[in-house]
Scaffold this motif. Structure first.
Motif, short mmCIF file in Angstrom:
data_model
loop_
_atom_site.label_atom_id
_atom_site.label_comp_id
_atom_site.label_asym_id
_atom_site.label_seq_id
_atom_site.Cartn_x
_atom_site.Cartn_y
_atom_site.Cartn_z
N ARG A 110 0.78 -1.20 0.12
CA ARG A 110 -0.01 -0.17 0.02
C ARG A 110 0.83 1.21 0.05
N MET A 146 -3.09 3.19 0.81
CA MET A 146 -3.97 2.69 0.02
C MET A 146 -3.45 1.78 -1.01
N GLU A 197 -7.43 0.87 -4.74
CA GLU A 197 -7.76 2.14 -4.44
C GLU A 197 -6.93 3.42 -5.24
N LYS A 241 -8.33 4.27 -8.75
CA LYS A 241 -9.44 5.01 -8.75
C LYS A 241 -9.48 6.36 -8.44
#
Length: 131
Positions: free
Chosen positions: A18, A106, A110, A113
């Motif tokens: 992430r 994220m 994620e 987007k």
């Protein structure tokens, strides 16, 4: 037109697949921690300081990724990007400019987007997440 020069540093920080992202107040767009180089500091020092100011994390630079050169309004902007690793600290909202609204980790789904403050960063982030 005489351009003013602006030098900055950006940090891409990945942990557990992430990436650390920030959103500023009154904005629905996201970016990585970044900011300007202050008098007397190196671009590497600026990178480490900006991450601490904007997120509360202490980091070390793993490697330099690339340099982005662009023109924004009356500024010739040069931003060095670094891959960084967290060495300490926790998420804290202590930005001296009081511009940070949200700090979060994220995943790749994620990230794909998001609306980006600097859309050219998306490809770099996604490449690092997939490597």
């Amino acid at each position: 037109m005489q351009y003013k020069l602006w030098n900055g540093a950006s940090a891409i920080i990945i942990r557990d697949n992430r990436v650390l992202m920030i959103r500023t107040i009154d904005s629905n767009s996201w970016s990585i921690p970044s900011g300007g180089v202050e008098d007397g500091e190196t671009v590497e020092e600026a990178c480490i300081r900006e991450v601490a100011e904007e997120t509360g994390y202490e980091v070390k630079i793993v490697k330099e990724l690339h340099t982005k050169k662009t023109i924004i309004k009356e500024y010739k902007v040069t931003t060095k990007y670094f891959l960084c690793e967290i060495t300490g600290g926790d998420i804290q909202y202590n930005d001296p400019d009081e511009e940070i609204e949200e700090i979060t980790w994220m995943n790749r789904n994620e990230i794909s987007k998001l609306i980006y403050t600097y859309p050219e960063d998306q490809e770099v982030i996604e490449q690092l997440l997939s490597s």
